[in-house]
Design a protein around this motif. Structure first.
Motif, PDB file in Angstrom:
ATOM      1  N   TYR A 178       0.857  -1.172   0.000  1.00  0.00           N
ATOM      2  CA  TYR A 178       0.000   0.000   0.000  1.00  0.00           C
ATOM      3  C   TYR A 178       0.900   1.230   0.000  1.00  0.00           C
ATOM      4  O   TYR A 178       2.015   1.198   0.526  1.00  0.00           O
ATOM      5  CB  TYR A 178      -0.897   0.026   1.236  1.00  0.00           C
ATOM      6  CG  TYR A 178      -1.869  -1.132   1.332  1.00  0.00           C
ATOM      7  CD1 TYR A 178      -3.218  -0.966   1.009  1.00  0.00           C
ATOM      8  CD2 TYR A 178      -1.443  -2.400   1.743  1.00  0.00           C
ATOM      9  CE1 TYR A 178      -4.117  -2.036   1.095  1.00  0.00           C
ATOM     10  CE2 TYR A 178      -2.327  -3.461   1.825  1.00  0.00           C
ATOM     11  CZ  TYR A 178      -3.663  -3.274   1.501  1.00  0.00           C
ATOM     12  OH  TYR A 178      -4.544  -4.315   1.578  1.00  0.00           O
ATOM     13  N   LYS A 180       0.358   5.462   0.754  1.00  0.00           N
ATOM     14  CA  LYS A 180      -0.468   6.642   1.025  1.00  0.00           C
ATOM     15  C   LYS A 180       0.376   7.893   0.793  1.00  0.00           C
ATOM     16  O   LYS A 180       1.434   8.039   1.399  1.00  0.00           O
ATOM     17  CB  LYS A 180      -0.998   6.623   2.462  1.00  0.00           C
ATOM     18  CG  LYS A 180      -1.865   7.844   2.819  1.00  0.00           C
ATOM     19  CD  LYS A 180      -2.576   7.639   4.135  1.00  0.00           C
ATOM     20  CE  LYS A 180      -1.660   7.821   5.327  1.00  0.00           C
ATOM     21  NZ  LYS A 180      -1.399   9.262   5.606  1.00  0.00           N
ATOM     22  N   SER A 185       3.472  13.164  -5.344  1.00  0.00           N
ATOM     23  CA  SER A 185       2.881  11.995  -5.983  1.00  0.00           C
ATOM     24  C   SER A 185       3.911  10.881  -6.092  1.00  0.00           C
ATOM     25  O   SER A 185       5.113  11.120  -6.029  1.00  0.00           O
ATOM     26  CB  SER A 185       2.349  12.340  -7.380  1.00  0.00           C
ATOM     27  OG  SER A 185       3.410  12.722  -8.234  1.00  0.00           O
ATOM     28  N   VAL A 195       0.133   2.667 -11.469  1.00  0.00           N
ATOM     29  CA  VAL A 195      -0.881   3.668 -11.195  1.00  0.00           C
ATOM     30  C   VAL A 195      -0.221   4.852 -10.497  1.00  0.00           C
ATOM     31  O   VAL A 195       0.639   4.679  -9.635  1.00  0.00           O
ATOM     32  CB  VAL A 195      -2.023   3.089 -10.329  1.00  0.00           C
ATOM     33  CG1 VAL A 195      -1.535   2.678  -8.947  1.00  0.00           C
ATOM     34  CG2 VAL A 195      -3.162   4.093 -10.188  1.00  0.00           C
ATOM     35  N   ILE A 197      -0.257   7.889  -7.957  1.00  0.00           N
ATOM     36  CA  ILE A 197      -0.960   8.187  -6.705  1.00  0.00           C
ATOM     37  C   ILE A 197      -0.690   9.643  -6.345  1.00  0.00           C
ATOM     38  O   ILE A 197       0.455  10.021  -6.106  1.00  0.00           O
ATOM     39  CB  ILE A 197      -0.488   7.267  -5.565  1.00  0.00           C
ATOM     40  CG1 ILE A 197      -0.506   5.797  -6.012  1.00  0.00           C
ATOM     41  CG2 ILE A 197      -1.357   7.459  -4.327  1.00  0.00           C
ATOM     42  CD1 ILE A 197       0.159   4.862  -5.027  1.00  0.00           C
ATOM     43  N   LYS A 201      -4.320  10.313  -1.744  1.00  0.00           N
ATOM     44  CA  LYS A 201      -4.796   9.033  -2.269  1.00  0.00           C
ATOM     45  C   LYS A 201      -3.948   7.878  -1.736  1.00  0.00           C
ATOM     46  O   LYS A 201      -2.829   8.065  -1.268  1.00  0.00           O
ATOM     47  CB  LYS A 201      -4.757   9.038  -3.795  1.00  0.00           C
ATOM     48  CG  LYS A 201      -5.576  10.142  -4.444  1.00  0.00           C
ATOM     49  CD  LYS A 201      -7.056   9.989  -4.169  1.00  0.00           C
ATOM     50  CE  LYS A 201      -7.855  11.052  -4.900  1.00  0.00           C
ATOM     51  NZ  LYS A 201      -9.314  10.910  -4.641  1.00  0.00           N
ATOM     52  N   GLY A 203      -2.690   3.884  -2.966  1.00  0.00           N
ATOM     53  CA  GLY A 203      -2.629   2.859  -3.995  1.00  0.00           C
ATOM     54  C   GLY A 203      -2.347   1.501  -3.382  1.00  0.00           C
ATOM     55  O   GLY A 203      -1.851   1.401  -2.254  1.00  0.00           O
ATOM     56  N   LEU A 226      -6.117   2.268  -7.262  1.00  0.00           N
ATOM     57  CA  LEU A 226      -6.350   3.291  -6.246  1.00  0.00           C
ATOM     58  C   LEU A 226      -7.499   2.840  -5.351  1.00  0.00           C
ATOM     59  O   LEU A 226      -8.517   2.339  -5.845  1.00  0.00           O
ATOM     60  CB  LEU A 226      -6.693   4.637  -6.893  1.00  0.00           C
ATOM     61  CG  LEU A 226      -5.563   5.347  -7.627  1.00  0.00           C
ATOM     62  CD1 LEU A 226      -6.091   6.618  -8.303  1.00  0.00           C
ATOM     63  CD2 LEU A 226      -4.432   5.709  -6.672  1.00  0.00           C
TER      64      LEU A 226
END
Length: 433
Positions: A178, A180, A185, A195, A197, A201, A203, A226
């Motif tokens: 994970y 956060k 970013s 992806v 993040i 957010k 991921g 996400l």
């Protein structure tokens, strides 16, 4: 029954079968890289804040207890006991906060004020909070956090990577990586997908080793995704308020420290890092749906058109189109043979799609013959309504997968539903025969 020329089956069955040995070379490569690491033994960070017992273990395997003001060196394994934590300040004015129970290794580090500066952390378990210093500006392509299931690229960031181990995973939060993001970013890259993040957010990339109750080396691979909410296991540390204030000023602090370090203005940054390479996507081919007769619809034509679009998207590695063809709430099932009989595996949409794409990479000498296709209105549907249809097909395929010969015969079963004018699969099942 109508024959279907599109070669679909191998993406459905092989998508669900990958040998565990596929992942062994990655682990070996990491070990080899560590043994040849020229950064080993160099200073990585100074202990800035400390609570409880946090240890660093070097090559000799003897742990030493960290003290405030002490040094952590490249290649040492840092481990925080439960209810203990530490905040490390790196040589580029960055921060690495070690959460309770976390374990990580600073594998590579150089902060010389050059475009070749780098920082690569290997997070084994638990969580860190990483506030990037000047390295993320000079050489962001070499500022990464590597976990057992993903790689996190840094883009000038305050973020919290978390490796959730099997013993802490449950039905809601799965085993894996994970991340956060608090500021800036990151890019979460795993198993051929990635992806971005952004701030605020979280991921997630599932650990492919998480086999659950499966009875053989079968797994599927997830595209990173996400999440819709922050998992409750992200808990602020004892020094987070102080780090929050530092995060607001770190860009200016690291810039000033860099200028002092090199004795001049900051050197020009390297060219922007190349984005993570994605599979080339062929132009999407839209398959026109047959016009409905006034008296009803043609399930066979609709099913064939859906399968044809799916087939073309797979050939072009068009992930967006593939995802569009499956409902977000779909559960795909696979009944596969195992040493103990038959195993039934269930997958969400992203697992199903990504495992399909990953299966393509290991195929050679592929041959496929579709024996039949049968489509009909779903139970309770009428030709006038025409909102749900079933599609069934039997197919045989063979070839080489990861260098090993294979042959499958499978029955595929789809339930297609029209949503917002598009046909999507709301159920998918394949049974190895």
């Amino acid at each position: 029954m109508n024959p279907l020329s599109a070669n679909l089956v191998y993406r459905i069955v092989l998508a669900l079968v990958l040998a565990f040995v596929t992942f062994v070379p990655l682990q070996v490569t990491a070990a080899e890289a560590s043994s040849a690491n020229t950064d080993s033994g160099k200073p990585f960070a100074t202990v800035w804040r400390l609570r409880g017992d946090v240890y660093a273990t070097g090559k000799l395997g003897v742990p030493r207890k960290l003290r405030e003001g002490g040094t952590v060196y490249v290649g040492e394994k840092v481990h925080a006991t439960p209810n203990s934590e530490a905040v490390l300040k790196t040589g580029d004015a960055g921060i690495v906060a070690v959460r309770p129970g976390a374990e990580f290794v600073p594998e590579r580090f150089a902060a010389e004020g050059k475009s070749s500066d780098h920082q690569i952390l290997r997070l084994i378990t638990g969580s860190l909070r990483v506030i990037s210093g000047w390295i993320s500006q000079l050489n962001r392509s070499e500022h990464r956090v590597v976990t057992p299931s993903a790689t996190i690229g840094i883009r000038g960031t305050d973020h919290e990577p978390y490796v959730l181990p099997a013993e802490m995973a449950d039905a809601t939060w799965h085993q894996g990586t994970y991340d956060k993001v608090n500021r800036g970013s990151t890019l979460l890259d795993a198993n051929g997908g990635n992806v971005a993040i952004d701030s605020g957010k979280v991921g997630f990339a599932r650990d492919p080793r998480a086999a659950g109750g499966r009875t053989r080396g079968l797994m599927t691979l997830l595209l990173p995704v996400l999440l819709t909410k922050v998992p409750e296991f992200f808990v602020p540390g004892s020094f987070d308020q102080e780090m929050d204030r530092y995060s607001e000023t770190v860009d200016a602090v690291s810039q000033k420290q860099l200028e002092t370090h090199v004795g001049k203005a900051r050197p020009p940054a390297e060219q922007k890092a190349k984005p993570v390479e994605e599979a080339a996507a062929a132009p999407e081919t839209r398959v026109s749906e047959p016009s409905r007769p006034e008296s009803g619809c043609s399930p066979a034509a609709i099913g064939r058109a859906w399968l044809n679009r799916f087939d073309r998207a797979l050939e072009g590695r068009d992930i967006k189109t593939i995802l569009d063809l499956f409902a977000p709430d779909i559960v795909a099932k696979a009944n596969v043979r195992s040493g103990d009989g038959t195993s039934t595996l269930e997958f969400g949409r992203v697992e199903f799609v990504q495992s399909t794409l990953n299966a393509l990479a290991g195929l050679k000498d592929y041959q496929q013959r579709r024996v039949s296709i049968d489509a009909a209105l779903a139970e309770g549907e009428s030709a006038k309504r025409c909102k749900r249809i079933t599609v069934k097909s039997v197919a045989i395929e063979q070839g080489l997968m990861n260098g090993q010969p294979y042959r499958f015969e499978a029955l595929e079963d789809y339930l297609l539903e029209q949503r917002k004018g598009e046909w999507v699969a709301v159920k998918a099942q394949t049974t190895q025969r």
